[in-house]
Write a protein that holds these residues in place. Structure first.
Motif, short mmCIF file in Angstrom:
data_model
loop_
_atom_site.label_atom_id
_atom_site.label_comp_id
_atom_site.label_asym_id
_atom_site.label_seq_id
_atom_site.Cartn_x
_atom_site.Cartn_y
_atom_site.Cartn_z
N ILE A 15 0.65 -1.12 0.04
CA ILE A 15 -0.03 0.00 0.04
C ILE A 15 1.05 1.18 -0.01
O ILE A 15 1.87 1.19 0.66
CB ILE A 15 -0.95 0.16 1.28
CG1 ILE A 15 -1.83 -1.15 1.34
CG2 ILE A 15 -1.68 1.59 1.44
CD1 ILE A 15 -2.76 -1.36 2.67
N TRP A 16 0.65 2.00 -1.01
CA TRP A 16 1.19 3.28 -0.92
C TRP A 16 0.47 4.51 -1.37
O TRP A 16 -0.48 4.45 -1.96
CB TRP A 16 2.62 3.15 -1.78
CG TRP A 16 2.44 2.80 -3.31
CD1 TRP A 16 1.81 3.76 -4.47
CD2 TRP A 16 3.06 1.65 -4.08
NE1 TRP A 16 1.83 3.03 -5.37
CE2 TRP A 16 2.49 1.80 -5.59
CE3 TRP A 16 3.68 0.50 -3.41
CZ2 TRP A 16 2.73 0.85 -6.27
CZ3 TRP A 16 4.02 -0.38 -4.56
CH2 TRP A 16 3.57 -0.20 -5.83
N PRO A 17 0.87 5.62 -1.33
CA PRO A 17 0.31 6.93 -1.52
C PRO A 17 -0.07 7.02 -3.29
O PRO A 17 1.10 6.67 -3.82
CB PRO A 17 1.07 8.01 -1.23
CG PRO A 17 1.95 7.66 -0.32
CD PRO A 17 2.16 6.04 -0.56
N LEU A 18 -1.33 7.47 -3.54
CA LEU A 18 -1.44 7.82 -4.86
C LEU A 18 -0.57 8.97 -5.34
O LEU A 18 -0.60 9.96 -4.60
CB LEU A 18 -2.88 7.87 -5.13
CG LEU A 18 -3.35 7.99 -6.36
CD1 LEU A 18 -3.24 6.59 -6.96
CD2 LEU A 18 -5.01 8.14 -6.41
N ASP A 22 -0.11 8.69 -11.32
CA ASP A 22 -0.96 7.48 -11.46
C ASP A 22 -2.24 8.01 -12.10
O ASP A 22 -3.48 7.12 -12.32
CB ASP A 22 -1.16 7.01 -9.76
CG ASP A 22 -0.08 6.47 -9.24
OD1 ASP A 22 0.56 5.85 -9.99
OD2 ASP A 22 -0.10 6.54 -7.98
N ARG A 23 -2.40 9.05 -12.58
CA ARG A 23 -3.50 9.65 -13.05
C ARG A 23 -4.17 8.80 -14.30
O ARG A 23 -5.35 8.42 -14.30
CB ARG A 23 -3.13 11.09 -13.82
CG ARG A 23 -4.57 11.68 -14.34
CD ARG A 23 -4.09 13.20 -14.90
NE ARG A 23 -5.08 13.73 -15.46
CZ ARG A 23 -5.90 15.01 -14.96
NH1 ARG A 23 -5.41 15.35 -13.66
NH2 ARG A 23 -6.88 15.26 -15.69
N VAL A 58 -6.98 12.91 -8.09
CA VAL A 58 -5.57 12.52 -8.34
C VAL A 58 -4.69 13.86 -7.89
O VAL A 58 -3.98 13.97 -7.13
CB VAL A 58 -4.98 11.99 -9.70
CG1 VAL A 58 -3.46 11.44 -9.49
CG2 VAL A 58 -6.01 10.68 -9.86
N ASP A 59 -4.73 14.82 -8.90
CA ASP A 59 -3.90 15.94 -8.73
C ASP A 59 -4.32 16.71 -7.51
O ASP A 59 -3.22 17.41 -6.89
CB ASP A 59 -4.41 16.81 -10.04
CG ASP A 59 -3.75 16.35 -11.15
OD1 ASP A 59 -3.26 15.28 -11.23
OD2 ASP A 59 -4.38 16.57 -12.26
N GLU A 60 -5.41 16.79 -6.86
CA GLU A 60 -5.85 17.56 -5.81
C GLU A 60 -5.27 16.62 -4.23
O GLU A 60 -5.47 17.08 -3.36
CB GLU A 60 -7.12 17.81 -5.55
CG GLU A 60 -7.56 18.88 -6.38
CD GLU A 60 -9.11 19.19 -6.70
OE1 GLU A 60 -9.65 18.82 -5.53
OE2 GLU A 60 -9.19 19.79 -7.65
N LEU A 69 -4.68 6.47 -1.05
CA LEU A 69 -3.98 5.10 -0.80
C LEU A 69 -4.15 4.37 -2.02
O LEU A 69 -5.25 3.96 -2.35
CB LEU A 69 -3.87 4.45 0.38
CG LEU A 69 -3.42 5.55 1.52
CD1 LEU A 69 -3.54 4.67 2.78
CD2 LEU A 69 -1.98 5.95 1.34
N ALA A 70 -3.28 3.54 -2.77
CA ALA A 70 -3.32 2.43 -3.67
C ALA A 70 -2.97 1.17 -3.00
O ALA A 70 -1.69 0.90 -2.37
CB ALA A 70 -2.84 2.81 -4.77
#
Length: 184
Positions: A15-18, A22-23, A58-60, A69-70
């Motif tokens: 698990i990690w931050p988006l 990743d858009r 994604v961008d915000e 998180l993904a």
């Protein structure tokens, strides 16, 4: 922050931050979801993510007031693909509360992806966020069960096939046993 997780069936995951990079992956994964999963996610028929939606999703993401998180499952060769995304967005007018949303690929639903993502998301929440305020489809039993596992719930009707859910979050987030973080 990168965390290891094991799903209910023993599948290994990270698990990690988006990230902004990743858009297009978020757009592509959304296209593979069933119409029911898409409708449960947005409480409306949303056949495709627009650029404006991707800006928000994604961008915000700032990792503070909007955490996303993904979860990526790993095969025996440690190669993986994303199967779920969870996010928590703090309300500006109620800084002690946040909305949550989880999207899991149809083939990975009911395997513990949402549980693993939410446990990590609650660990990453901003200090002072003590409630989840969200609206779900009344027929979305998986989301309602997921929210019940987070803490004490109050559920009230909110119109056509919708429920407002308030969850009082515990100090220590619930969830499966977790490995130590494996990244910076």
């Amino acid at each position: 922050m990168i965390a290891e997780a094991r799903l209910r069936d023993g599948t290994r995951a990270l698990i990690w931050p988006l990230l902004p990079s990743d858009r297009e992956a978020v757009r592509e994964r959304y296209e593979t979801l069933s119409a029911e999963t898409r409708e449960h996610r947005f409480l409306a028929s949303v056949p495709h993510l627009t650029d404006a939606m991707l800006d928000h999703l994604v961008d915000e993401v700032d990792g503070i007031d909007h955490v996303a998180l993904a979860l990526v499952v790993l095969d025996d060769d440690n190669v993986g693909g994303p199967v779920g995304v969870a996010r928590m967005i703090r309300y500006r007018d109620q800084p002690e509360a946040a909305d949550v949303a989880v999207t899991v690929d149809d083939a990975w639903q009911d395997r513990g992806v949402a549980t693993a993502l939410l446990a990590e998301l609650l660990r990453a929440r901003r200090a002072g966020v003590v409630q989840v305020l969200t609206t779900v489809a009344a027929d979305n039993e998986a989301s309602l069960a997921m929210l019940r596992r987070l803490g004490r719930n109050t559920v009230t009707p909110a119109g056509n096939n919708r429920l407002d859910v308030v969850v009082d979050l515990p100090d220590v987030p619930p969830g499966p046993d977790r490995s130590e973080d494996v990244g910076p």
